[in-house]
Design an enzyme around this catalytic site. Sequence first.
Site, PDB file in Angstrom:
ATOM      1  N   SER A   1      32.900  60.948   7.533  1.00 19.83           N
ATOM      2  CA  SER A   1      32.792  60.377   6.194  1.00 19.83           C
ATOM      3  C   SER A   1      33.939  59.417   5.995  1.00 19.83           C
ATOM      4  O   SER A   1      34.954  59.474   6.702  1.00 19.83           O
ATOM      5  CB  SER A   1      32.726  61.462   5.124  1.00 19.83           C
ATOM      6  OG  SER A   1      33.951  62.085   5.015  1.00 19.83           O
TER       7      SER A   1
ATOM      8  N   ARG B   1      40.764  73.785   7.825  1.00 25.63           N
ATOM      9  CA  ARG B   1      40.038  74.029   6.576  1.00 25.63           C
ATOM     10  C   ARG B   1      39.776  75.527   6.442  1.00 25.63           C
ATOM     11  O   ARG B   1      39.157  76.135   7.340  1.00 25.63           O
ATOM     12  CB  ARG B   1      38.686  73.310   6.554  1.00 25.63           C
ATOM     13  CG  ARG B   1      38.756  71.818   6.828  1.00 25.63           C
ATOM     14  CD  ARG B   1      38.953  70.994   5.577  1.00 25.63           C
ATOM     15  NE  ARG B   1      39.228  69.610   5.922  1.00 25.63           N
ATOM     16  CZ  ARG B   1      38.396  68.592   5.714  1.00 25.63           C
ATOM     17  NH1 ARG B   1      37.231  68.813   5.138  1.00 25.63           N
ATOM     18  NH2 ARG B   1      38.729  67.366   6.052  1.00 25.63           N
TER      19      ARG B   1
ATOM     20  N   ARG C   1      32.242  67.856  16.375  1.00 20.64           N
ATOM     21  CA  ARG C   1      30.822  67.658  16.009  1.00 20.64           C
ATOM     22  C   ARG C   1      30.192  66.549  16.851  1.00 20.64           C
ATOM     23  O   ARG C   1      29.012  66.622  17.191  1.00 20.64           O
ATOM     24  CB  ARG C   1      30.698  67.310  14.524  1.00 20.64           C
ATOM     25  CG  ARG C   1      30.907  68.511  13.633  1.00 20.64           C
ATOM     26  CD  ARG C   1      30.445  68.241  12.222  1.00 20.64           C
ATOM     27  NE  ARG C   1      30.868  69.298  11.334  1.00 20.64           N
ATOM     28  CZ  ARG C   1      30.708  69.281  10.022  1.00 20.64           C
ATOM     29  NH1 ARG C   1      30.132  68.236   9.440  1.00 20.64           N
ATOM     30  NH2 ARG C   1      31.112  70.275   9.278  1.00 20.64           N
TER      31      ARG C   1
ATOM     32  N   GLU D   1      26.208  65.889   9.327  1.00 23.10           N
ATOM     33  CA  GLU D   1      27.274  64.930   9.002  1.00 23.10           C
ATOM     34  C   GLU D   1      28.307  64.934  10.124  1.00 23.10           C
ATOM     35  O   GLU D   1      28.811  65.967  10.516  1.00 23.10           O
ATOM     36  CB  GLU D   1      27.936  65.349   7.691  1.00 23.10           C
ATOM     37  CG  GLU D   1      29.056  64.404   7.288  1.00 23.10           C
ATOM     38  CD  GLU D   1      29.940  64.968   6.184  1.00 23.10           C
ATOM     39  OE1 GLU D   1      29.401  65.505   5.204  1.00 23.10           O
ATOM     40  OE2 GLU D   1      31.173  64.868   6.323  1.00 23.10           O
TER      41      GLU D   1
ATOM     42  N   ARG E   1      28.211  74.300  12.135  1.00 26.96           N
ATOM     43  CA  ARG E   1      29.039  73.089  12.243  1.00 26.96           C
ATOM     44  C   ARG E   1      30.428  73.214  11.633  1.00 26.96           C
ATOM     45  O   ARG E   1      31.146  72.227  11.523  1.00 26.96           O
ATOM     46  CB  ARG E   1      28.299  71.916  11.608  1.00 26.96           C
ATOM     47  CG  ARG E   1      28.053  72.186  10.149  1.00 26.96           C
ATOM     48  CD  ARG E   1      27.002  71.322   9.531  1.00 26.96           C
ATOM     49  NE  ARG E   1      26.878  71.740   8.155  1.00 26.96           N
ATOM     50  CZ  ARG E   1      27.077  70.976   7.115  1.00 26.96           C
ATOM     51  NH1 ARG E   1      27.367  69.730   7.264  1.00 26.96           N
ATOM     52  NH2 ARG E   1      26.977  71.448   5.901  1.00 26.96           N
ATOM     53  N   HIS E   2      30.806  74.407  11.199  1.00 21.71           N
ATOM     54  CA  HIS E   2      32.126  74.598  10.597  1.00 21.71           C
ATOM     55  C   HIS E   2      33.009  75.523  11.427  1.00 21.71           C
ATOM     56  O   HIS E   2      32.568  76.574  11.871  1.00 21.71           O
ATOM     57  CB  HIS E   2      32.007  75.207   9.197  1.00 21.71           C
ATOM     58  CG  HIS E   2      31.510  74.250   8.176  1.00 21.71           C
ATOM     59  ND1 HIS E   2      30.192  74.182   7.822  1.00 21.71           N
ATOM     60  CD2 HIS E   2      32.159  73.320   7.431  1.00 21.71           C
ATOM     61  CE1 HIS E   2      30.036  73.236   6.912  1.00 21.71           C
ATOM     62  NE2 HIS E   2      31.215  72.697   6.652  1.00 21.71           N
TER      63      HIS E   2
ATOM     64  N   GLU F   1      37.522  77.448   5.375  1.00 22.49           N
ATOM     65  CA  GLU F   1      36.126  77.471   4.934  1.00 22.49           C
ATOM     66  C   GLU F   1      35.529  78.784   5.375  1.00 22.49           C
ATOM     67  O   GLU F   1      35.361  79.016   6.574  1.00 22.49           O
ATOM     68  CB  GLU F   1      35.367  76.272   5.506  1.00 22.49           C
ATOM     69  CG  GLU F   1      36.052  74.998   5.067  1.00 22.49           C
ATOM     70  CD  GLU F   1      35.234  73.739   5.204  1.00 22.49           C
ATOM     71  OE1 GLU F   1      34.682  73.317   4.189  1.00 22.49           O
ATOM     72  OE2 GLU F   1      35.179  73.179   6.298  1.00 22.49           O
TER      73      GLU F   1
HETATM   74  P1  AMO Z   1      35.669  65.097   5.394  1.00 23.27           P
HETATM   75  O1  AMO Z   1      36.207  66.224   4.588  1.00 23.27           O
HETATM   76  O2  AMO Z   1      34.238  64.727   5.157  1.00 23.27           O
HETATM   77  O3  AMO Z   1      36.508  63.778   5.110  1.00 23.27           O
HETATM   78  O4  AMO Z   1      35.885  65.400   6.923  1.00 23.27           O
HETATM   79  C1  AMO Z   1      35.618  64.421   7.893  1.00 23.27           C
HETATM   80  C2  AMO Z   1      34.755  64.982   9.006  1.00 23.27           C
HETATM   81  O5  AMO Z   1      35.414  66.085   9.611  1.00 23.27           O
HETATM   82  C3  AMO Z   1      34.471  67.026  10.058  1.00 23.27           C
HETATM   83  N1  AMO Z   1      34.765  68.344   9.438  1.00 23.27           N
HETATM   84  C4  AMO Z   1      34.658  69.516  10.094  1.00 23.27           C
HETATM   85  N2  AMO Z   1      34.309  69.810  11.362  1.00 23.27           N
HETATM   86  C5  AMO Z   1      34.287  71.111  11.723  1.00 23.27           C
HETATM   87  N3  AMO Z   1      34.624  72.139  10.878  1.00 23.27           N
HETATM   88  C6  AMO Z   1      34.990  71.883   9.607  1.00 23.27           C
HETATM   89  N4  AMO Z   1      35.334  72.903   8.814  1.00 23.27           N
HETATM   90  C7  AMO Z   1      35.022  70.524   9.158  1.00 23.27           C
HETATM   91  N5  AMO Z   1      35.320  69.924   7.989  1.00 23.27           N
HETATM   92  C8  AMO Z   1      35.158  68.605   8.185  1.00 23.27           C
HETATM   93  C9  AMO Z   1      33.106  66.529   9.637  1.00 23.27           C
HETATM   94  C10 AMO Z   1      33.432  65.547   8.534  1.00 23.27           C
HETATM   95  O6  AMO Z   1      32.464  64.535   8.426  1.00 23.27           O
HETATM   96  N6  AMO Z   1      39.749  62.304   4.652  1.00 23.27           N
HETATM   97  C11 AMO Z   1      38.321  62.279   4.763  1.00 23.27           C
HETATM   98  C12 AMO Z   1      37.838  61.216   5.730  1.00 23.27           C
HETATM   99  C13 AMO Z   1      38.122  59.795   5.315  1.00 23.27           C
HETATM  100  O7  AMO Z   1      37.644  59.402   4.211  1.00 23.27           O
HETATM  101  O8  AMO Z   1      38.796  59.057   6.055  1.00 23.27           O
HETATM  102  C14 AMO Z   1      37.835  63.653   5.214  1.00 23.27           C
HETATM  103  O9  AMO Z   1      38.577  64.483   5.703  1.00 23.27           O
HETATM  104  O10 AMO Z   1      32.504  65.874  10.750  1.00 23.27           O
END
Ligand code: AMO
Length: 431
Positions: free
Chosen positions: A357, A209, A405, A354, A217-218, A211
Amino acid sequence: MIRTYSHEIKPGKVLAMGWVENIRIMGSLAFITLRDREGLMQVTLKKGDVPDEYFELVSNMNKEDCISVHGDAKKSSHSRLGIEIYPEKIEIVSKAETPLPIDTGAVKHTLKDKRFDYRFLDMRDPKIQAIFRIRDVIFTKMREYFENNRFIEIHTPVIQAAGAEGGATLFGFNYYQHKAFLRQSPQLYKQIMMASGLDRVYEIGPAFRAEKFHTRRHVSEFISVDFEQAWIESEEDVMKTLEEMVHHVYKGVKKDCKTALDILEIDPEIPKLPFKRFTYDEVLEALAKSGTKIKWGSDLEDADEKKFGEIAKKKGHEWYFIIKYPAEMKPFYIMAEQDGKYSRGFDLDCKGMELASGGQREHRVNKLVERMKAAELNSKDFNFYIDAFKYGMPPHAGIGLGGDRLVQQIVGMENIKETILFPRTPEKVTP
Ligand code: AMO
């Protein structure tokens, strides 16, 4: 001769190998504290018992040299380890330069970035190593849960032509004469597998990502733990799978990580099942009562999530689902309820963070295309995905969980980077 690890040493002949933690020379005695993966050992040299050149060798040793010691292990009341090795042969296998770029025994005193630059040295600290020993067990236990529950492991492409989680966080690159992206999630492919007849699949692999923000947490690259389940009745089926999996992981960590947990001085509590379900509306209401007003349909920011975590904790819930999100907040692949207002999407949170999801997916092809149009996506880019819904697609649901996480939560680290060997952030692409 076979190498003996520190935790297995018994009186008798041993071959010990490891890094020099400490050296003390006191008159006719010299002591080496030797460290291997499992702990510490003491090597004791007595003038007269060993060749003189060994004293010379020891006085030239540096902290973190790699050495091997053949010798006799004997029970000892002087050593706090309870056993000493009297060497017959000592060899310096590999020298360590001095000074060390970071202090291996004093994590807190070394600037964080520098620690990550020398991660291999950083990990010689048993506390840091313990995090990764626990991480190993966490991923083993997740796999064990899936395999015990009829899930089939799949591997889907990391190089993708379309992203499912919104364009803003895609990393793009040139792929021959096309534009391609690093996957944000295996979302589209795990869903396609629901049309293949495998019924229950899981994948554990990297997701990316772009981001730019910096939070606890990212990161730009994380391990996404995904599963997808077909022939379900509602999203409840996968929420049940998810909470059982988390429970299995905690039980496994408590059982198999005693030493690492002791080193970290933590004792994670096995969460009680079932996890509490709060609706999105209930969350907003509780936050409003405590002074934080959030517009219906807006995302919960990090601070809001944290605050709700405290509210939920007061009600006795550290682990909880947030369910019934507004349809407009959730991606196109999440099924909207008939009223069009709410969705079958949910999040799993722990103590205000979180972790996962998911939701029931839209499996009716006409509705799916409608949702894509509403999200202003060009359905042509997704033809390979839409095709899978045209020839018999069972109702299905799934989740994506941030593997790092979960580790962060279990080991109790404030920042996710601590749980990742070589974290990737907007600033960091080495080592
Ligand atoms: P989502 O975008 O919520 O859902 O991502 C799922 C989980 O991935 C983790 N996450 C991250 N962890 C660390 N750094 C990041 N930048 C980051 N972005 C996300 C989080 C998050 O809850 N396809 C859907 C899931 C589904 O519906 O099956 C998805 O990717 O813990």
